[in-house]
Design an enzyme around this catalytic site. Structure first.
Site, mmCIF file in Angstrom:
data_model
loop_
_atom_site.group_PDB
_atom_site.id
_atom_site.type_symbol
_atom_site.label_atom_id
_atom_site.label_comp_id
_atom_site.label_asym_id
_atom_site.label_seq_id
_atom_site.Cartn_x
_atom_site.Cartn_y
_atom_site.Cartn_z
ATOM 1 N N THR A 77 49.876 14.362 16.110
ATOM 2 C CA THR A 77 51.024 14.254 17.009
ATOM 3 C C THR A 77 52.047 15.328 16.656
ATOM 4 O O THR A 77 52.109 15.795 15.520
ATOM 5 C CB THR A 77 51.673 12.862 16.907
ATOM 6 O OG1 THR A 77 52.132 12.653 15.571
ATOM 7 C CG2 THR A 77 50.683 11.774 17.272
ATOM 8 N N GLY A 78 52.852 15.703 17.642
ATOM 9 C CA GLY A 78 53.862 16.729 17.395
ATOM 10 C C GLY A 78 53.246 18.032 16.927
ATOM 11 O O GLY A 78 53.802 18.711 16.060
ATOM 12 N N ALA A 79 52.104 18.405 17.491
ATOM 13 C CA ALA A 79 51.335 19.541 16.977
ATOM 14 C C ALA A 79 51.809 20.891 17.496
ATOM 15 O O ALA A 79 51.337 21.918 17.036
ATOM 16 C CB ALA A 79 49.861 19.353 17.332
ATOM 17 N N GLY B 83 53.634 19.794 12.209
ATOM 18 C CA GLY B 83 52.438 19.436 12.963
ATOM 19 C C GLY B 83 51.578 20.652 13.238
ATOM 20 O O GLY B 83 50.350 20.622 13.076
ATOM 21 N N SER C 12 19.254 21.662 18.103
ATOM 22 C CA SER C 12 19.926 20.559 18.781
ATOM 23 C C SER C 12 21.419 20.837 18.854
ATOM 24 O O SER C 12 21.967 21.598 18.047
ATOM 25 C CB SER C 12 19.672 19.257 18.015
ATOM 26 O OG SER C 12 20.473 18.212 18.514
ATOM 27 N N TYR D 287 18.995 14.220 10.278
ATOM 28 C CA TYR D 287 18.599 14.917 11.511
ATOM 29 C C TYR D 287 19.531 16.088 11.786
ATOM 30 O O TYR D 287 19.085 17.215 11.988
ATOM 31 C CB TYR D 287 18.612 13.944 12.687
ATOM 32 C CG TYR D 287 18.243 14.574 14.014
ATOM 33 C CD1 TYR D 287 16.911 14.725 14.384
ATOM 34 C CD2 TYR D 287 19.225 15.026 14.889
ATOM 35 C CE1 TYR D 287 16.566 15.314 15.598
ATOM 36 C CE2 TYR D 287 18.893 15.615 16.094
ATOM 37 C CZ TYR D 287 17.567 15.754 16.448
ATOM 38 O OH TYR D 287 17.231 16.343 17.639
#
Length: 344
Positions: free
Chosen positions: A49-51, A56, A181, A203
């Site tokens: 949050t607040g990035a 953040g 994959s 895997y």
């Protein structure tokens, strides 16, 4: 804040960063607590949050420096600032996975909407990539190796090594096509445990090891006329896939999966469609292909098949170190064999 986790159970290995998060529009927000889930059973996800600024933003940069494979979700009130922040992060880390979600922590309506959106995205991601679904039970083989590692990679590696004199001919180039994959994730692989005897993602680890091996083989053998490529067949209904759930569940799910194809091209569903990338590669000149690219089989909503190329998240230095470990293991296992290695 509830941590975004890909566990079915509670989160483990939580690291709690406190950030004085700032929203958009110049209003200072009170201190937020972005909680980052590390050590997850699948790909690690960080919801911050607040990035868009301050601690953040700094946290996002440091997370990508620590682990370029972490998936960042920037939860911000000002989406214009969030978009600019995302662009800056991707400029420094082009292969990073960064998404945005609108979140105003001073509004309960916004919080509930964001939570719903995140859960929806998570469900779509798991369905579109099969992440966390495609697994293989692992055990030790009669050769003393991890079964998934030997089956998916090492057995093929030994076969290639034994056929080197036939494959390495400059006058007539040879082409290796590995089935990898979208679950081939860097976070699942470790050079210290490349057979994945201690983990639970054998895997995914073996498929990432396949990507590494292909890159290393190109480095060592392109000049001798041997070229290697990797493909992803998409989500295909095979014996491995059917083994995940009881058959009656698949009968219920299949109509839904056909509908999902309208939203994601990775649902190839049939083996015929899944082989599209392999067939396409056979038509190409192997020397013209990019060694750091994975070729994905894709199917359109109306059933048309085509191929998408995507850069692999592979470090060439790690690929070389892994290749040397494969050569060392080859010497060890072949020295233990009592059968002749070539016909008399």
């Amino acid at each position: 804040m509830t941590p975004l986790s890909r566990h079915g159970r509670g989160p483990r290995g939580l690291v709690d960063w406190r950030a004085a998060a700032r929203g958009g529009g110049g209003r200072t927000r009170r201190a937020a607590r972005p909680v980052v889930t590390l050590g997850a059973a699948m790909q690690r996800v960080a919801l911050v949050t607040g990035a868009s600024s301050g601690i953040g933003f700094a946290l996002c940069k440091r997370l990508l420096q620590e682990d370029a494979g972490v998936q960042l979700c920037l939860a911000c009130r000002n989406m214009q600032k969030a978009t600019a922040t995302k662009a800056m992060l991707l400029a420094a880390h082009p292969s990073a996975q960064v998404s945005l979600v609108h979140l105003d922590v001073s509004s309960l309506e916004s919080i509930l909407w964001a939570a719903s959106e995140i859960q929806h995205r998570e469900a779509v991601h798991m369905l579109s990539t099969a992440e966390g679904l495609l697994t293989q039970e692992d055990s030790v083989t009669s050769d003393g190796l991890q079964e998934v590692f030997e089956t998916n990679l090492f057995g093929h590696f030994i076969l290639i090594r034994q056929l080197e004199p036939l494959l390495c001919r400059l006058e007539k180039p040879s082409q290796l096509i590995w089935t990898s994959s979208s679950n081939a994730r860097k976070s699942a692989f470790s050079l210290m445990d490349y057979q994945h005897s201690k983990g639970k993602e054998s895997y995914s680890s073996s498929k990432y090891a396949t990507d590494l091996a292909s890159v290393a083989l190109n480095k060592h053998f392109n000049k001798q006329g041997l070229y290697s490529s990797v493909v992803c067949p998409g989500l295909v209904m095979t014996n491995l896939t059917y083994g995940i759930l009881p058959s009656f569940f698949w009968k219920l799910l299949m109509p839904i999966m056909w509908i999902i194809r309208f939203f994601t091209n990775t649902y190839t569903l049939t083996p015929y469609n899944g082989a599209e990338a392999q067939v396409w590669l056979v038509r190409q000149k192997p020397e013209s292909l990019d060694a750091l690219t994975k070729y994905h089989s894709c199917t359109s909503p109306l059933g048309g098949n085509y191929v998408e190329s995507r850069k692999m998240d592979v470090d060439e230095e790690i690929a070389e170190r892994f290749y040397q470990k494969l050569l060392e293991l080859e010497k060890q296992v072949l020295a233990r064999l009592t059968v002749p290695l070539s016909p008399k």
